[in-house]
Scaffold this motif. Structure first.
Motif, PDB file in Angstrom:
ATOM      1  N   ARG A 192       3.837  -3.072   0.385  1.00 18.64           N
ATOM      2  CA  ARG A 192       4.645  -2.473  -0.677  1.00 18.64           C
ATOM      3  C   ARG A 192       3.805  -1.686  -1.683  1.00 18.64           C
ATOM      4  N   GLY A 193       2.495  -1.787  -1.580  1.00 23.61           N
ATOM      5  CA  GLY A 193       1.626  -1.084  -2.515  1.00 23.61           C
ATOM      6  C   GLY A 193       1.022  -2.010  -3.548  1.00 23.61           C
ATOM      7  N   ALA A 194       0.114  -1.464  -4.345  1.00 22.87           N
ATOM      8  CA  ALA A 194      -0.616  -2.238  -5.340  1.00 22.87           C
ATOM      9  C   ALA A 194       0.154  -2.301  -6.653  1.00 22.87           C
ATOM     10  N   ASP A 195      -0.019  -3.406  -7.352  1.00 19.68           N
ATOM     11  CA  ASP A 195       0.486  -3.544  -8.719  1.00 19.68           C
ATOM     12  C   ASP A 195      -0.343  -4.623  -9.404  1.00 19.68           C
ATOM     13  N   ASP A 196       0.146  -5.150 -10.517  1.00 23.89           N
ATOM     14  CA  ASP A 196      -0.626  -6.141 -11.270  1.00 23.89           C
ATOM     15  C   ASP A 196      -0.876  -7.418 -10.475  1.00 23.89           C
ATOM     16  N   TYR A 197      -0.069  -7.664  -9.446  1.00 24.81           N
ATOM     17  CA  TYR A 197      -0.170  -8.922  -8.699  1.00 24.81           C
ATOM     18  C   TYR A 197      -0.594  -8.730  -7.250  1.00 24.81           C
ATOM     19  N   HIS A 198      -0.706  -7.503  -6.796  1.00 28.16           N
ATOM     20  CA  HIS A 198      -0.963  -7.263  -5.378  1.00 28.16           C
ATOM     21  C   HIS A 198      -2.049  -6.221  -5.165  1.00 28.16           C
ATOM     22  N   GLY A 199      -2.775  -6.390  -4.057  1.00 23.63           N
ATOM     23  CA  GLY A 199      -3.825  -5.453  -3.696  1.00 23.63           C
ATOM     24  C   GLY A 199      -3.525  -4.760  -2.377  1.00 23.63           C
ATOM     25  N   VAL A 200      -4.204  -3.671  -2.132  1.00 29.59           N
ATOM     26  CA  VAL A 200      -4.006  -2.904  -0.890  1.00 29.59           C
ATOM     27  C   VAL A 200      -5.313  -2.638  -0.149  1.00 29.59           C
ATOM     28  N   ASN A 201      -6.420  -3.104  -0.689  1.00 28.31           N
ATOM     29  CA  ASN A 201      -7.721  -2.818  -0.075  1.00 28.31           C
ATOM     30  C   ASN A 201      -8.298  -4.004   0.678  1.00 28.31           C
ATOM     31  N   GLY A 202      -7.527  -5.092   0.788  1.00 25.57           N
ATOM     32  CA  GLY A 202      -8.025  -6.272   1.458  1.00 25.57           C
ATOM     33  C   GLY A 202      -7.874  -6.210   2.970  1.00 25.57           C
ATOM     34  N   LEU A 203      -8.353  -7.242   3.622  1.00 26.85           N
ATOM     35  CA  LEU A 203      -8.329  -7.294   5.082  1.00 26.85           C
ATOM     36  C   LEU A 203      -7.088  -7.986   5.633  1.00 26.85           C
ATOM     37  N   GLN A 204      -6.377  -8.748   4.780  1.00 23.88           N
ATOM     38  CA  GLN A 204      -5.220  -9.499   5.254  1.00 23.88           C
ATOM     39  C   GLN A 204      -3.940  -8.688   5.072  1.00 23.88           C
ATOM     40  N   LYS A 205      -3.349  -8.262   6.181  1.00 19.67           N
ATOM     41  CA  LYS A 205      -2.098  -7.518   6.116  1.00 19.67           C
ATOM     42  C   LYS A 205      -0.970  -8.428   5.642  1.00 19.67           C
ATOM     43  N   VAL A 206      -0.156  -7.923   4.725  1.00 23.65           N
ATOM     44  CA  VAL A 206       1.037  -8.627   4.253  1.00 23.65           C
ATOM     45  C   VAL A 206       2.192  -7.640   4.300  1.00 23.65           C
ATOM     46  N   SER A 207       3.250  -7.991   5.025  1.00 27.45           N
ATOM     47  CA  SER A 207       4.312  -7.019   5.257  1.00 27.45           C
ATOM     48  C   SER A 207       5.691  -7.653   5.119  1.00 27.45           C
ATOM     49  N   ASP A 208       6.694  -6.792   4.984  1.00 27.77           N
ATOM     50  CA  ASP A 208       8.076  -7.250   4.981  1.00 27.77           C
ATOM     51  C   ASP A 208       8.501  -7.632   6.393  1.00 27.77           C
ATOM     52  N   LEU A 209       9.547  -8.444   6.472  1.00 25.84           N
ATOM     53  CA  LEU A 209      10.064  -8.873   7.765  1.00 25.84           C
ATOM     54  C   LEU A 209      10.646  -7.687   8.534  1.00 25.84           C
ATOM     55  N   ARG A 210      10.548  -7.761   9.846  1.00 30.62           N
ATOM     56  CA  ARG A 210      11.107  -6.721  10.713  1.00 30.62           C
ATOM     57  C   ARG A 210      12.370  -7.221  11.404  1.00 30.62           C
ATOM     58  N   LEU A 211      12.997  -8.223  10.802  1.00 27.40           N
ATOM     59  CA  LEU A 211      14.219  -8.802  11.364  1.00 27.40           C
ATOM     60  C   LEU A 211      15.148  -9.185  10.223  1.00 27.40           C
ATOM     61  N   ARG A 212      16.355  -8.714  10.253  1.00 30.97           N
ATOM     62  CA  ARG A 212      17.364  -9.088   9.260  1.00 30.97           C
ATOM     63  C   ARG A 212      18.645  -9.439  10.010  1.00 30.97           C
ATOM     64  N   ARG A 213      19.324 -10.474   9.539  1.00 25.74           N
ATOM     65  CA  ARG A 213      20.596 -10.855  10.134  1.00 25.74           C
ATOM     66  C   ARG A 213      21.617 -11.135   9.036  1.00 25.74           C
ATOM     67  N   PRO A 214      22.911 -10.837   9.277  1.00 20.53           N
ATOM     68  CA  PRO A 214      23.936 -10.978   8.232  1.00 20.53           C
ATOM     69  C   PRO A 214      23.999 -12.371   7.626  1.00 20.53           C
ATOM     70  N   ILE A 215      23.792 -13.417   8.435  1.00 15.76           N
ATOM     71  CA  ILE A 215      23.917 -14.775   7.901  1.00 15.76           C
ATOM     72  C   ILE A 215      22.886 -15.023   6.808  1.00 15.76           C
ATOM     73  N   ALA A 216      21.716 -14.364   6.909  1.00 21.22           N
ATOM     74  CA  ALA A 216      20.684 -14.505   5.879  1.00 21.22           C
ATOM     75  C   ALA A 216      21.127 -13.845   4.577  1.00 21.22           C
ATOM     76  N   ASP A 217      21.766 -12.686   4.690  1.00 23.52           N
ATOM     77  CA  ASP A 217      22.287 -12.026   3.487  1.00 23.52           C
ATOM     78  C   ASP A 217      23.378 -12.873   2.831  1.00 23.52           C
ATOM     79  N   HIS A 218      24.230 -13.503   3.640  1.00 21.72           N
ATOM     80  CA  HIS A 218      25.265 -14.384   3.078  1.00 21.72           C
ATOM     81  C   HIS A 218      24.615 -15.549   2.335  1.00 21.72           C
ATOM     82  N   PHE A 219      23.539 -16.075   2.887  1.00 24.61           N
ATOM     83  CA  PHE A 219      22.826 -17.187   2.253  1.00 24.61           C
ATOM     84  C   PHE A 219      22.258 -16.756   0.901  1.00 24.61           C
TER      85      PHE A 219
END
Length: 538
Positions: free
Chosen positions: A135-162
């Motif tokens: 999502r990019g860098a901000d006060d709490y997150h970095g973008v130059n590290g070695l550990q990739k952190v990403s959003d989920l690539r799967l969404r289902r309606p039941i999760a949105d209902h939850f």
């Protein structure tokens, strides 16, 4: 002390979430000769790189230590499987991929317990240092590290209902539980990139493996730490049927996790003298806290049948699973990119609390346990755990045999405060299920079932329908009291040239999943180790 082929500056024991970070950071200076030792094999199994592959790698003796707890009175004398990674990447190679740091107050509490330099303001730079945030860098997150952190690539309606039901119940929406505040409901992020798992082996070890000053030994079981008087000088390893020593001129660093590190200390004569004497192990240093203070997150898994289709429907036939595989092959999306859960809730079990003390993991599928096939009906799982349990367990070796698993006694729900919190957590899980829009799709509660109603009955359900979330910590705790094992620079008390760097040093378990804090611990420890030896040269 042996020829140069078995002499190093730093010997790191365990190539897991912490060990791979240490190997990378310590070997960055070509003057440091570093050895990383792993009891398991290389991470060649394709399932180790597919996010949902933990269904294949957990409980597999080729990649998992396959630990089993003792019968635990707190959970009706059941024994639980405790998977721990036995492969390059350790548990980061077969965990649920969820990236959760915990609460700022956790680390401020660590410092308040006497651990100078471990407050939130001290550790936040190390979380950011390791991170490459999608999502990019901000006060709490970095973008130059070695550990990739990403959003989920799967969404289902039941999760949105939850999510919407939780919001309607008064739980705030929070798109970033690792940001300014943890409290709220939202989607998890995961340690993955473009549909592939990013274990610390892939993220930290692979970029460093070309360095001539870094060696990696796999299929090599460390049997004990070698001492001269009270100075650690190396380790003994068993490989291909023979045992031989390896020497460290600067430090031996244990990164074998909350089970392996205390086990190795005890085998080597560092631990409770009474236990060591009972096994005829010469006592190098009497440290009563080694193996004590064990903490873990115990989850109660509620399963609700639904009229809304869930992942159960996508995975309950050979043809459908083939289509899922094809989607992953062509797009790197779909169910094979699934982290252990989709939706997180961090909230309070009682309104008078100052900060969240329970966490939900919502999965758009259901099974009797991880690794089992999904149920033959539409359903989702709403798991809830207590973030900071009061109950304490222990790890103890049972013999001098380095290949014998130690006794693991979690002592779940042994503290009455934990019992009250878990009952309130189950009640909240039901309230979410009974709140619109989720309630409109609920056909019934499958587990534990509506026959559990009173507080006593709900506690009984918790004892019967609970499982670990695989977060053992704190068995070599950092601190300044008589039960502390390491000081705030993670040096083992009473001996020289020996540190522990892994989840076992947490004085108290972090409020959430433990992989990200363990990586942070290794990042911070790397700087401390390099600092200490730079000062030693002066």
């Amino acid at each position: 002390m042996g020829d140069s082929s078995n002499r190093y500056d730093f010997v790191v024991v365990g190539a897991g979430s912490a060990g791979c970070v240490l190997a990378n950071r310590l070997s960055k200076d070509p003057a440091n000769r570093v050895l990383l030792i792993e009891a398991g094999g290389r991470d060649n199994n394709p399932w180790l790189h597919i996010p949902v592959g933990y269904f294949k790698t957990m409980h597999n003796p080729k990649t998992d230590w396959c630990y089993l707890t003792q019968p635990d009175p707190g959970i009706n004398s059941r024994q639980l499987q405790w998977p721990r990674g036995k492969v390059l990447g350790g548990s980061s190679a077969l965990n649920g991929l969820l990236y959760v740091r915990g609460q700022a107050e956790d680390y401020d509490r660590w410092e308040a317990l006497g651990n100078q330099g471990w407050s939130y303001k001290d550790v936040l730079p190390y979380f950011k240092k390791s991170e490459d945030q999608e999502r990019g860098a901000d006060d709490y997150h970095g973008v130059n590290g070695l550990q990739k952190v990403s959003d989920l690539r799967l969404r289902r309606p039941i999760a949105d209902h939850f999510i919407n039901a939780a919001i309607n119940l008064g739980i705030p929406y929070n798109p970033d539980c690792n940001g300014k505040s943890q409290e709220g409901v939202g989607y998890f992020q995961q340690t993955a990139y473009k549909g592939f798992r990013c274990s610390t082996s892939k993220s930290f070890l692979r970029p460093a493996k070309h360095r001539s000053n870094l060696d990696v030994l796999t299929d090599s079981h460390v049997t004990k730490i070698l001492f001269e008087n009270k100075t650690a000088i190396g380790v003994s390893i068993y490989k291909k049927g023979t045992e031989h020593p390896i020497y460290a001129s600067k430090e031996v660093i244990l990164s074998s996790g909350a089970i392996g590190s205390p086990q190795l200390l005890q085998l080597s004569g560092v631990g409770p003298a009474a236990l060591l004497n009972s096994l005829d192990i010469p006592v190098i240093q009497d440290l009563p806290g080694v193996g004590e203070n064990l903490q873990d997150h115990l989850q109660v898994r509620l399963v609700f049948k639904t009229s809304e289709r869930t992942l159960n429907d996508e995975l309950n036939s050979l043809m459908k699973r083939a289509l899922v595989g094809l989607e992953y092959l062509l797009k790197r999306t779909g169910p094979l990119t699934l982290a252990a859960s989709q939706v997180a809730i961090f909230t309070k079990s009682s309104p008078e609390l100052e900060r969240p003390d329970i966490q939900f993991h919502m999965q758009p599928l259901s099974a009797d346990k991880p690794g089992d096939g999904v149920h033959p009906f539409s359903a989702f799982t709403s798991s809830v755990c207590q973030l900071r349990p009061y109950s304490r367990g222990s790890i103890k070796i049972i013999s001098r045999d380095p290949f014998a698993h130690p006794i693991i006694q979690p002592c779940y729900l042994s503290d009455k405060r934990d019992q009250k919190i878990i009952v309130n957590a189950i009640k909240l899980a039901r309230r979410i299920a009974n709140t619109s829009p989720l309630s409109e799709f609920i056909l019934g509660e499958y587990v534990p079932g509506t026959n559990y109603q009173t507080d006593e009955e709900l506690l009984s359900a918790a004892r019967q329908f609970s499982q670990t979330i695989y977060h053992p910590t704190s068995t070599c705790k950092m601190g300044v009291d008589e039960m502390a094992v390491v000081n705030p620079r993670l040096q083992v008390y009473g001996v020289e040239n020996l540190r522990v760097v892994d989840a076992s040093i947490m004085p108290e378990i972090a409020s959430g999943n433990t992989n990200a804090p363990t990586i942070m611990i290794a990042e911070k420890a790397s700087d401390m180790i390099l600092e200490d030896h730079a000062h030693a040269k002066c």
